[in-house]
Write a protein that holds these residues in place. Structure first.
Motif, short mmCIF file in Angstrom:
data_model
loop_
_atom_site.label_atom_id
_atom_site.label_comp_id
_atom_site.label_asym_id
_atom_site.label_seq_id
_atom_site.Cartn_x
_atom_site.Cartn_y
_atom_site.Cartn_z
N ARG A 10 -5.80 17.06 6.97
CA ARG A 10 -4.56 16.37 6.60
C ARG A 10 -4.49 14.99 7.25
N ARG A 11 -4.87 14.91 8.52
CA ARG A 11 -4.90 13.61 9.21
C ARG A 11 -5.89 12.67 8.54
N LEU A 12 -7.06 13.20 8.22
CA LEU A 12 -8.08 12.41 7.55
C LEU A 12 -7.58 11.93 6.17
N ALA A 13 -6.90 12.80 5.45
CA ALA A 13 -6.36 12.44 4.14
C ALA A 13 -5.32 11.32 4.27
N ARG A 14 -4.50 11.38 5.31
CA ARG A 14 -3.51 10.31 5.54
C ARG A 14 -4.19 8.99 5.86
N ARG A 15 -5.22 9.05 6.69
CA ARG A 15 -5.97 7.82 7.02
C ARG A 15 -6.67 7.27 5.77
N LEU A 16 -7.19 8.15 4.96
CA LEU A 16 -7.82 7.76 3.71
C LEU A 16 -6.81 7.07 2.79
N ALA A 17 -5.64 7.65 2.67
CA ALA A 17 -4.58 7.04 1.85
C ALA A 17 -4.19 5.68 2.39
N ASP A 18 -4.13 5.54 3.70
CA ASP A 18 -3.80 4.25 4.31
C ASP A 18 -4.85 3.19 3.97
N LEU A 19 -6.13 3.58 4.02
CA LEU A 19 -7.21 2.65 3.68
C LEU A 19 -7.12 2.22 2.22
N LEU A 20 -6.83 3.16 1.34
CA LEU A 20 -6.71 2.82 -0.07
C LEU A 20 -5.48 1.94 -0.31
N ASP A 21 -4.38 2.23 0.37
CA ASP A 21 -3.19 1.37 0.26
C ASP A 21 -3.51 -0.05 0.68
N ALA A 22 -4.18 -0.19 1.81
CA ALA A 22 -4.51 -1.51 2.33
C ALA A 22 -5.50 -2.24 1.43
N GLY A 23 -6.38 -1.51 0.76
CA GLY A 23 -7.40 -2.11 -0.07
C GLY A 23 -6.90 -2.60 -1.41
N GLY A 24 -5.73 -2.13 -1.84
CA GLY A 24 -5.19 -2.55 -3.13
C GLY A 24 -6.17 -2.28 -4.25
N LEU A 25 -6.51 -3.33 -5.00
CA LEU A 25 -7.43 -3.19 -6.12
C LEU A 25 -8.89 -3.41 -5.72
N ALA A 26 -9.13 -3.66 -4.43
CA ALA A 26 -10.50 -3.90 -3.97
C ALA A 26 -10.79 -3.15 -2.66
N PRO A 27 -10.55 -1.84 -2.64
CA PRO A 27 -10.83 -1.08 -1.42
C PRO A 27 -12.33 -0.82 -1.28
N PRO A 28 -12.75 -0.35 -0.12
CA PRO A 28 -14.16 0.05 0.02
C PRO A 28 -14.46 1.20 -0.94
N GLY A 29 -15.72 1.34 -1.31
CA GLY A 29 -16.12 2.46 -2.15
C GLY A 29 -16.14 3.74 -1.34
N PRO A 30 -16.42 4.87 -1.96
CA PRO A 30 -16.43 6.14 -1.25
C PRO A 30 -17.32 6.14 0.00
N ALA A 31 -18.49 5.54 -0.08
CA ALA A 31 -19.37 5.49 1.10
C ALA A 31 -18.73 4.65 2.19
#
Length: 134
Positions: A10-31
């Motif tokens: 759950r913590r990892l999922a929250r951090r993942l969501a934060d990274l995607l939020d910050a990345g907008g339309l150009a987030p890092p890829g899955p790797a």
């Protein structure tokens, strides 16, 4: 059946969501996401699939995942571009979205697959999903 995540997941999922939020339309890829999180890529892929099933994220392609709000912004901006100028070339979309061409093309291809836009020899036009709203 509903998957149950551990507290660490759950913590990892929250951090993942934060990274995607910050990345907008150009987030890092899955790797890149896995690397940024210091997590196993398989675990990150599983969390991404769960988030997609919940409607929280959208897989643009195998290398690009954006949160649902960013994808809605993409649709809104693309629609606005086409209301101003149709057909529209990639430069018009890139300027409206503040993206480079390299970042933009997979997003436009996603809109083409979704039927929102259609690529023609003169540029993109409204696709079947948007034609009625002219």
């Amino acid at each position: 059946h509903r998957p149950r995540l551990s507290e660490a997941e759950r913590r990892l999922a929250r951090r993942l969501a934060d990274l995607l939020d910050a990345g907008g339309l150009a987030p890092p890829g899955p790797a890149g996401l896995a690397e940024a999180l210091g997590a196993d890529r398989t675990v990150v892929q599983d969390l991404l699939r769960l988030a997609a099933a919940a409607g929280e994220i959208v897989f643009v392609n195998s290398d690009l995942v954006v949160n649902a709000a960013a994808e809605q912004r993409l649709r809104a901006e693309a629609r606005a571009v086409l209301e101003r100028e149709e057909p529209a070339g990639p430069a018009a979309f890139a300027q409206a979205l503040g993206l480079t061409r390299r970042q933009l093309i997979p997003l436009l291809e996603h809109l083409d697959r979704e039927g929102c836009t259609e690529r023609t020899g003169k540029g993109r036009v409204r696709g079947p999903a948007w034609r009625q709203s002219r």
